[in-house]
Scaffold this active site. Structure first.
Site, PDB file in Angstrom:
ATOM      1  N   SER A  15      26.067  18.350  34.620  1.00  0.00           N
ATOM      2  CA  SER A  15      24.986  18.122  33.671  1.00  0.00           C
ATOM      3  C   SER A  15      24.007  17.075  34.226  1.00  0.00           C
ATOM      4  CB  SER A  15      25.565  17.719  32.313  1.00  0.00           C
ATOM      5  OG  SER A  15      24.592  17.794  31.304  1.00  0.00           O
ATOM      6  N   MET A  16      23.814  15.947  33.539  1.00  0.00           N
ATOM      7  CA  MET A  16      22.921  14.912  34.072  1.00  0.00           C
ATOM      8  C   MET A  16      23.388  14.422  35.431  1.00  0.00           C
ATOM      9  SD  MET A  16      21.818  11.235  32.378  1.00  0.00           S
ATOM     10  CE  MET A  16      23.314  10.388  32.940  1.00  0.00           C
ATOM     11  N   HIS A  41      29.095  24.474  28.110  1.00  0.00           N
ATOM     12  CA  HIS A  41      28.522  23.452  28.988  1.00  0.00           C
ATOM     13  C   HIS A  41      29.573  22.684  29.790  1.00  0.00           C
ATOM     14  CE1 HIS A  41      25.140  21.101  30.335  1.00  0.00           C
ATOM     15  NE2 HIS A  41      25.693  19.963  29.960  1.00  0.00           N
ATOM     16  N   ASP A  82      26.635  28.558  27.735  1.00  0.00           N
ATOM     17  CA  ASP A  82      26.026  27.229  27.696  1.00  0.00           C
ATOM     18  C   ASP A  82      24.750  27.243  26.853  1.00  0.00           C
ATOM     19  OD1 ASP A  82      25.094  24.669  28.261  1.00  0.00           O
ATOM     20  OD2 ASP A  82      25.444  24.828  30.418  1.00  0.00           O
ATOM     21  N   TRP A 103      25.738  12.806  30.720  1.00  0.00           N
ATOM     22  CA  TRP A 103      25.199  11.827  29.763  1.00  0.00           C
ATOM     23  C   TRP A 103      26.227  11.497  28.688  1.00  0.00           C
ATOM     24  CZ3 TRP A 103      24.212  11.488  24.509  1.00  0.00           C
ATOM     25  CH2 TRP A 103      23.344  10.447  24.112  1.00  0.00           C
ATOM     26  N   LEU A 161      28.328  15.621  21.883  1.00  0.00           N
ATOM     27  CA  LEU A 161      29.594  16.263  22.240  1.00  0.00           C
ATOM     28  C   LEU A 161      29.670  17.649  21.594  1.00  0.00           C
ATOM     29  CD1 LEU A 161      32.239  13.387  21.939  1.00  0.00           C
ATOM     30  CD2 LEU A 161      31.028  14.181  23.978  1.00  0.00           C
ATOM     31  N   ALA A 162      29.235  17.746  20.345  1.00  0.00           N
ATOM     32  CA  ALA A 162      29.270  19.026  19.643  1.00  0.00           C
ATOM     33  C   ALA A 162      28.331  20.036  20.295  1.00  0.00           C
ATOM     34  CB  ALA A 162      28.891  18.825  18.171  1.00  0.00           C
ATOM     35  N   GLN A 220      27.428  20.110  23.432  1.00  0.00           N
ATOM     36  CA  GLN A 220      27.974  20.524  24.724  1.00  0.00           C
ATOM     37  C   GLN A 220      29.048  21.594  24.560  1.00  0.00           C
ATOM     38  OE1 GLN A 220      28.128  17.274  27.941  1.00  0.00           O
ATOM     39  NE2 GLN A 220      28.436  16.130  26.062  1.00  0.00           N
TER      40      GLN A 220
END
Length: 270
Positions: free
Chosen positions: A93-94, A249, A219, A28, A156-157, A159
């Site tokens: 991820s997504m 992540h 994660d 994402w 972003l942070a 993740q």
């Protein structure tokens, strides 16, 4: 070799290679540039295919892309234009949601499925499915409606949270995100809805292609309890799970060489 149309922007990094194809699906908010740190080390082993999901990077966005199944179909149609042989498919991820659904819908086309820091159901479900709390995603959706750039920065942070190289990874992801046009706000909204609503748990035991799951021990989006829940859905003896102990992540950014080594060895054993 770039291939771009109103549906999907796609790139075959070594089109003349006769190696097996490996398709990479991003997560994402990002785009296919996220794979740049890996590509040069993957091309000796695979014909690497990266693409921008609809509404991300250089891929166009249509109203029907808001439907998860329609987007899945378009991804398969784009990949089919550049490879006629069964391919390895990896989703982060997504992107792992799409990869899993593709493997279920088109099993004869998928030589092997790899999910990276992903889950078939990202949101916490009572009574025994750990995941992202609904209120967390709701806050992202609210912030997205007011300032999508700030929402991307926040994501972003999140993740990178927990990674020993968090600052470096955020900087890397920010730079790679800037390699392509900004994502379409409707694509961002659809993606948050997919993360909240898509539930592929019932599909996991029915997957036919061999499956490799790659996790980050640190994660925060797919934490260890969620990873254990994913493992409980699986029954196939050909399934393999690997946890990267120093990663959050984005293990492909934190432990890049080890992840590539693991991925290549697994695919070559298929």
């Amino acid at each position: 070799m770039p291939l771009s149309n109103k549906k999907i922007s796609l790139h075959v990094h070594n089109p003349e290679s006769d190696a097996p194809a490996l398709v990479l699906l991003h997560g994402w908010g990002l785009n296919q540039a996220i794979w740049i740190p890996l590509v040069s080390n993957l091309t000796p082993h695979f014909r690497v295919i990266t693409l921008d999901l609809p509404g991300f990077g250089e891929s166009g966005w249509r109203a029907d892309h808001a439907h998860f199944d329609h987007t899945t179909t378009d991804i398969m149609a784009a990949v089919s234009q550049v490879t006629s042989q069964p391919f390895f498919l990896a989703g982060w991820s997504m992107g792992g949601l799409f990869a899993t659904h593709l493997a279920r819908q088109y099993p004869t086309y998928i030589r092997g499925l790899v999910t990276i820091a992903s889950s078939p159901c990202f949101v916490e479900q009572a009574p025994d499915w750990p995941g992202i709390k609904e209120e967390t995603l709701a806050s992202f959706r609210y912030q997205l409606s007011t300032d999508f750039r700030k929402t991307l920065e926040r994501f972003l942070a999140v993740q990178a949270l927990g990674s020993p190289r968090a600052r470096e990874e955020i900087k890397t992801m920010r730079a790679l995100l800037a390699e392509k046009p900004e994502p379409h706000p409707q694509a961002l909204a659809a993606g948050l809805r997919w993360l909240a609503e898509v539930d592929l748990r019932a599909e996991m035991p029915l997957l036919e292609p061999p499956l490799l799951r790659l996790y980050g021990r640190l994660d925060s989006l797919v934490p260890q309890r969620a990873q254990a829940a994913v493992e409980r859905t699986l029954t196939n003896q050909d399934d393999t799970a690997v946890t990267f102990t120093q990663s959050a992540h984005a293990p492909f950014l934190t432990e890049t060489e080890l992840l590539i080594e693991t991925l290549v060895a697994w695919c070559e054993s298929r």
